[in-house]
Design an enzyme around this catalytic site. Structure first.
Site, PDB file in Angstrom:
ATOM      1  N   GLU A   5     -19.453  -7.294   5.843  1.00 17.21           N
ATOM      2  CA  GLU A   5     -18.128  -7.217   6.440  1.00 17.21           C
ATOM      3  C   GLU A   5     -17.642  -8.576   6.946  1.00 17.21           C
ATOM      4  O   GLU A   5     -18.420  -9.467   7.236  1.00 17.21           O
ATOM      5  CB  GLU A   5     -18.147  -6.221   7.608  1.00 17.21           C
ATOM      6  N   SER A  20       0.896   6.529   2.668  1.00 14.49           N
ATOM      7  CA  SER A  20       1.532   7.508   3.546  1.00 14.49           C
ATOM      8  C   SER A  20       2.686   8.218   2.851  1.00 14.49           C
ATOM      9  O   SER A  20       3.393   7.647   2.021  1.00 14.49           O
ATOM     10  CB  SER A  20       2.059   6.821   4.809  1.00 14.49           C
ATOM     11  N   SER A  33       5.277  -1.119   4.000  1.00 19.07           N
ATOM     12  CA  SER A  33       5.738  -2.469   4.323  1.00 19.07           C
ATOM     13  C   SER A  33       5.588  -3.361   3.091  1.00 19.07           C
ATOM     14  O   SER A  33       4.702  -3.159   2.264  1.00 19.07           O
ATOM     15  CB  SER A  33       4.942  -3.042   5.499  1.00 19.07           C
ATOM     16  N   GLN A  70       0.842  -1.200   0.000  1.00 20.22           N
ATOM     17  CA  GLN A  70       0.000   0.000   0.000  1.00 20.22           C
ATOM     18  C   GLN A  70       0.871   1.241   0.000  1.00 20.22           C
ATOM     19  O   GLN A  70       1.686   1.440   0.895  1.00 20.22           O
ATOM     20  CB  GLN A  70      -0.908  -0.011   1.235  1.00 20.22           C
TER      21      GLN A  70
END
Length: 726
Positions: free
Chosen positions: A584, A469, A501, A466
């Site tokens: 979910e 950030s 990560s 991902q």
């Protein structure tokens, strides 16, 4: 909010709350405060007529035949409304008598004609036996409800006795709690009858009291949180509502977290101590000890913080805040010190007691189970990648995904599938970051993107990272500045990402980049799929405080991304980043109720030089209470999903306390290890390395400060932080 979860529980709560609002009016409460002595309240007959005094008592003795959960709901609500009168001591007495099989006095306690009083600490009361004669001498500890009690349940040096008022010399005390007051009794050589000496185990009495005291503390805490939040929404200082200041907002959020801990622990203790639920004695006692160690302290802390939020108005005699503080602190002291209850939690746990957090699935689960078991049978003959491919194709990698990618599994089906996979010792591929990516592609991707990325991700052929950030945009994701410029056939990306990560191992990444610099910051973002291995990215490992390099910073220097790797439309990035499927994931931990951290800390106890001392026992008990309350919050979240109820505050609170709990675990573990923890080059799972590693948990995935903002704003309704410059 209420201790109970079912629709019937909420109906009971609403009924009691409505009754209290009509009968325990501010005038009634203030009359009780200003009275010279406590008297039997006029509303007492109404409590009896509502059947509230006997919810937990068998029908043959005039009760309703329910369990302690229903009683706890009522105790919580009456505490929330500061209803005058000895309801709590009266139902403690009737619950103890019911549990002990002493039934003679139950009908009078249920119909309201007899009021109860309780002293849980013996004071100097001592039973002396001479032949077959037992005599009682000494002075009791403070007796809750003693001003108006008719029958007294009193702790002595060797158990509990039950005595009528006319057998005792009762002295009413000027009480710290000015609504429900205390007394003491003095006796000198009182000859006891056999029926007056209860044969019930002393700890069982204390456990019942701890459970019901915890329920009232939950109600007090709930009132304090609501009162604080309501005030913080409207009280203006420095030109804005005080709830907009993070100092106030974060305090209110932490108050809510403590109140939720009190509630779940009281709920669990009530479930465990209800005989019909079949919980073993040690396990039930552990649940009660957790409630006694957690809820009473939470009630005290939250009611004290309420006065701080209210400011000067909370410090006045006229405001009710001090009544709640007095009540909460009285409960905490009368039950016995928080430290002693924490030590009991630690001692029971060290001895092997564990709370089993399980769910009874509805009847339809068995039909689902048979189908799942049959479909999993061929997987038992496969190994490695072939097995994971089979599970992916059948929808088992993420059963909550919509078909054909998942099984469109509802809450019950997901739990059954998890049980059957565990029983068969089969593990589908864990997509990790892909668990966030694939739902977004299913909801917003085109057919080509679905075909290219979803099946191999479910099989494990594609690993994701991902790229969100940035150095200047961590928690404030919408402030990111990585720029995407439109060119022929795609986009050129320029900028930097950080804390990524798996960037060196991943095949593909999801990236947010700004495609419209003139749009509001949330609206100018787009969502791209990045080919990590073939896009010319500059990936540099970041060495962390552990000495390892699990995170990375990633540099985009005119990296080309083709049009087919844009998901959705330009400007949809923020919406896509926030996507969650309506169906979910539902899960229930099958590890210890204490989690891996709690069990890890327990494993160190035997190695302590000289054994564990009282201070260490107290600290251990606190850590274990937080561990178990975290598990209980998760259990309640799952139960809400099964019943189709709206989500509660549990998941947000569980994340907050879970992070701080695991950091505390390794802090304590490192302290217990002593100077040996200060050696360099520790192995990866050592207390030292785990302590260092855990420091990222309150930062990664949204900092604790942001989580407190979320709780304050989304759950308590406090005003959002102002935009910069406004």
């Amino acid at each position: 909010m209420t201790i109970g979860l079912s629709e019937e529980d909420r109906d009971l709560r609403d009924s009691v709350r409505g009754w209290a609002a009509r009968h325990a009016t501010p005038t009634v409460i203030r009359e009780a405060v200003e009275a010279k002595v406590e008297t039997r309240p006029q509303l007492w007959n109404g409590l009896a007529e509502q059947g509230l005094l006997g919810l937990h008592v068998a029908e043959e003795f005039g009760g309703a035949g329910y369990g302690l959960v229903e009683l706890a709901i009522v105790v919580e609500e009456l505490g929330r409304s500061m209803v005058p009168g000895p309801f709590l001591p009266t139902v403690v007495v009737s619950a103890v008598l019911s549990d002990a099989g002493v039934t003679g006095g139950l009908p009078a306690l249920v119909d309201g004609s007899t009021l109860g009083a309780v002293a849980l600490q013996p004071g100097s009361l001592k039973i002396t036996r001479d032949g077959g004669v037992a005599t009682l001498s000494g002075t009791s500890s403070h007796i809750l409800g003693g001003h108006v009690g008719d029958v007294f349940l009193l702790a002595t040096d060797s158990g509990f006795v039950l005595l009528e008022r006319d057998r005792l010399e009762v002295t009413d005390l000027a009480s710290y709690d000015v609504v429900r007051r205390n007394s003491e009794v003095t006796v000198d050589g009182l000859v006891l009858t056999d029926s007056e000496i209860l044969t019930i185990d002393t700890q069982r009495v204390l456990d019942i009291a701890a459970t019901l005291f915890a329920a009232e503390a939950s109600g007090l805490a709930d009132w304090a949180v609501t009162t604080s939040a309501d005030y913080a929404k409207v009280r203006q200082q420095f030109g804005r509502a005080i709830g907009q200041f993070q100092g106030v907002k974060h305090k209110a959020a932490r108050m809510l977290a403590l109140a939720e801990q009190a509630r779940v622990c009281a709920w669990d203790a009530a479930r465990a101590l209800t005989p019909a639920n079949g919980v073993g004695a040690e396990e039930a006692s552990l649940a009660a000890a957790v409630a006694g160690a957690t809820a009473l302290e939470a009630g005290f802390s939250v009611t004290r913080d309420c006065i701080q939020v209210l400011g000067g108005i909370g410090y006045t005699w006229e405001h009710d805040a001090h009544l709640y503080l007095r009540r909460a602190q009285s409960l905490r002291i009368l039950l016995g010190s928080t430290a002693s209850w924490r030590r009991r939690v630690a001692e029971l746990t060290i001895a092997g007691a564990r709370r089993v957090l399980s769910i009874e699935l509805p009847p339809e689960a068995e039909a689902i189970r048979a189908d799942v078991r049959a479909e999993l049978a061929p997987a038992l003959e496969l190994e490695g990648a072939a097995q994971k491919t089979y599970l992916a194709e059948k929808g088992y990698t993420a059963p909550h995904f919509t078909a054909p990618w998942g099984k469109s599994a509802d809450a019950v089906s997901q739990l059954v599938i998890a049980e059957e996979l565990r029983a068969a010792k089969i593990k589908p591929h864990d997509m990790i970051i892909g668990n966030w990516v694939i739902p977004t592609l299913i909801a917003h991707g085109n057919e080509e993107q679905l075909a290219k990325f979803v099946p191999p991700s479910l099989r494990g052929d594609i690993v994701w990272c991902q790229l969100f950030s940035e150095p200047g945009a961590g928690s404030d994701l919408a402030a990111l500045s990585t720029k995407a410029t439109k060119v022929d056939g795609g986009w050129k990306l320029q900028g930097q990402k950080v804390w990524t990560s798996m960037a060196r191992d991943a095949h593909w990444g999801i990236c947010l980049a700004r495609t419209d610099a003139d749009a509001p910051k949330h609206k100018g973002l787009s969502y791209f799929l990045i080919d990590i291995k073939n896009s010319g990215l500059d990936i540099r490992p970041l060495r962390e405080i552990t000495g390892e390099a699990l995170f990375n910073e990633v540099f985009f220097d005119d990296v080309f991304v083709p049009d087919e790797c844009l998901v959705g439309e330009p400007g949809d990035g923020w919406k896509l980043a926030r996507t969650t499927l309506a169906n979910e994931r539902v899960s229930l931990s099958n590890d210890s109720s204490l989690g891996s951290g709690g069990e890890a800390l327990l494993s160190l106890v035997d190695g302590l030089p000289g054994g564990i001392d009282d201070e260490q026992l107290t600290v251990l008990g606190k850590v274990l209470c937080d561990a178990q309350s975290g598990g209980l919050l998760g259990l309640r979240t799952t139960l809400r999903s099964l019943t189709g109820a709206q989500p509660g505050a549990e998941s947000s609170v569980a994340k907050l306390i879970g992070v701080e709990h695991i950091q505390q675990v390794w802090d304590v573990a490192m302290e217990w290890a002593g100077p040996s923890s200060l050696l360099g080059d520790q192995h990866r799972m050592s207390a030292t390395q785990m302590f260092l590693n855990s420091q990222c948990m309150s930062i990664a995935g949204g900092t604790t400060n942001v989580q407190l903002n979320i709780i304050g704003e989304r759950i308590l309704g406090l005003p959002r932080d102002p935009e910069p410059g406004k």
